[in-house]
Design a protein around this motif. Structure first.
Motif, PDB file in Angstrom:
ATOM      1  N   ALA A  65       0.838  -1.204   0.000  1.00 29.04           N
ATOM      2  CA  ALA A  65       0.000   0.000   0.000  1.00 29.04           C
ATOM      3  C   ALA A  65       0.873   1.255   0.000  1.00 29.04           C
ATOM      4  N   VAL A  66       2.014   1.203   0.702  1.00 27.72           N
ATOM      5  CA  VAL A  66       2.956   2.333   0.687  1.00 27.72           C
ATOM      6  C   VAL A  66       3.505   2.531  -0.727  1.00 27.72           C
ATOM      7  N   LEU A  67       3.815   1.443  -1.405  1.00 29.44           N
ATOM      8  CA  LEU A  67       4.314   1.555  -2.776  1.00 29.44           C
ATOM      9  C   LEU A  67       3.247   2.120  -3.707  1.00 29.44           C
ATOM     10  N   LEU A  87       4.803  10.872   2.501  1.00 26.67           N
ATOM     11  CA  LEU A  87       5.044   9.435   2.521  1.00 26.67           C
ATOM     12  C   LEU A  87       5.890   9.075   3.738  1.00 26.67           C
ATOM     13  N   PRO A  88       5.705   7.888   4.296  1.00 27.88           N
ATOM     14  CA  PRO A  88       6.534   7.467   5.429  1.00 27.88           C
ATOM     15  C   PRO A  88       7.920   7.047   4.938  1.00 27.88           C
ATOM     16  N   LEU A  89       8.952   7.704   5.450  1.00 25.91           N
ATOM     17  CA  LEU A  89      10.315   7.457   5.005  1.00 25.91           C
ATOM     18  C   LEU A  89      11.164   6.915   6.148  1.00 25.91           C
ATOM     19  N   ASP A  90      12.023   5.965   5.823  1.00 24.89           N
ATOM     20  CA  ASP A  90      13.003   5.456   6.775  1.00 24.89           C
ATOM     21  C   ASP A  90      14.340   6.083   6.398  1.00 24.89           C
ATOM     22  N   LEU A  91      14.786   7.056   7.189  1.00 24.51           N
ATOM     23  CA  LEU A  91      16.026   7.774   6.896  1.00 24.51           C
ATOM     24  C   LEU A  91      17.255   7.106   7.514  1.00 24.51           C
ATOM     25  N   SER A  92      17.070   5.949   8.134  1.00 28.85           N
ATOM     26  CA  SER A  92      18.128   5.341   8.945  1.00 28.85           C
ATOM     27  C   SER A  92      19.358   4.896   8.161  1.00 28.85           C
ATOM     28  N   LEU A  93      19.311   4.869   6.836  1.00 32.41           N
ATOM     29  CA  LEU A  93      20.518   4.529   6.071  1.00 32.41           C
ATOM     30  C   LEU A  93      21.554   5.646   6.134  1.00 32.41           C
ATOM     31  N   PHE A 141      16.154   9.285  -1.469  1.00 35.55           N
ATOM     32  CA  PHE A 141      14.776   9.564  -1.885  1.00 35.55           C
ATOM     33  C   PHE A 141      14.722  10.727  -2.866  1.00 35.55           C
ATOM     34  N   SER A 142      15.625  10.732  -3.851  1.00 30.00           N
ATOM     35  CA  SER A 142      15.628  11.859  -4.782  1.00 30.00           C
ATOM     36  C   SER A 142      14.230  12.017  -5.368  1.00 30.00           C
ATOM     37  N   LEU A 143      13.812  13.216  -5.531  1.00 25.22           N
ATOM     38  CA  LEU A 143      12.476  13.647  -5.930  1.00 25.22           C
ATOM     39  C   LEU A 143      11.586  13.797  -4.703  1.00 25.22           C
ATOM     40  N   ILE A 144      11.418  12.757  -3.909  1.00 23.85           N
ATOM     41  CA  ILE A 144      10.543  12.821  -2.740  1.00 23.85           C
ATOM     42  C   ILE A 144      11.138  13.751  -1.682  1.00 23.85           C
TER      43      ILE A 144
END
Length: 180
Positions: A65-67, A87-93, A141-144
């Motif tokens: 659903a996120v996709l 959108l829910p983002l995981d920035l942990s990288l 997340f380029s663009l987002i």
């Protein structure tokens, strides 16, 4: 990571995007710049990843659903019906510094550009424009997370992971004309 509900049942955290990348026609998703980091971060191997055609995604599966929502929001942006992403983002990288830069990028308005030096000042690191540019280039997340809105101090485009042609296109879509 699991968490407990009020009834004591365990549920998984809500799914989040871990990367959105530009790929050329001849590339495969495993060619993504962050693929190895994703595998290491989430302790995965190649068999843990699977390709799902967008037409086969199910709204009933939370991760899918996120996709679906990501695809919808990118399409709305491309059709000039959306200016920002939610959108829910995981920035942990990213490192703590990179995450700080990526959060600051989200504060750059649609149709606005700032320089790497301006971005460094926004995160209270006025001499760190080179480090900011490096963190900007590692944005998964380029663009987002709109790293395309950061340009060189002389008004030229600077770099962009997806290629300068895409950066120029995205800025033009937002009504910005830049020096090439």
């Amino acid at each position: 990571m699991a968490k407990q509900t009020d009834t004591g049942n365990t549920i998984e955290d809500e799914p989040k995007l871990a990367e959105v990348s530009w790929l050329s026609k001849d590339q495969w998703w495993t060619d993504s710049k962050s693929f190895a980091k994703l595998k290491k971060r989430y302790k995965l191997d190649n068999s843990d990843f699977k390709f799902i055609d967008k037409n086969s995604l199910s709204i009933n599966d939370p991760a899918q659903a996120v996709l679906i929502e990501t695809i919808n929001q990118i399409n709305e942006y491309a059709q000039e019906q959306r200016k920002d992403f939610d959108l829910p983002l995981d920035l942990s990288l990213g490192t703590e510094f990179q995450q700080k830069v990526w959060r600051a990028l989200q504060d750059i308005n649609h149709g606005e550009t700032i320089s790497y030096a301006d971005l460094a000042r926004r995160i209270d690191n006025p001499k760190g424009f080179r480090a900011v540019a490096n963190a900007n280039g590692k944005n998964p997340f380029s663009l987002i997370i709109p790293c395309h809105r950061v340009i060189a101090s002389d008004g030229k485009l600077g770099g962009y992971t997806g290629g300068l042609d895409k950066k120029e296109y995205l800025l033009a879509l937002e009504g910005v004309k830049c020096r090439v």
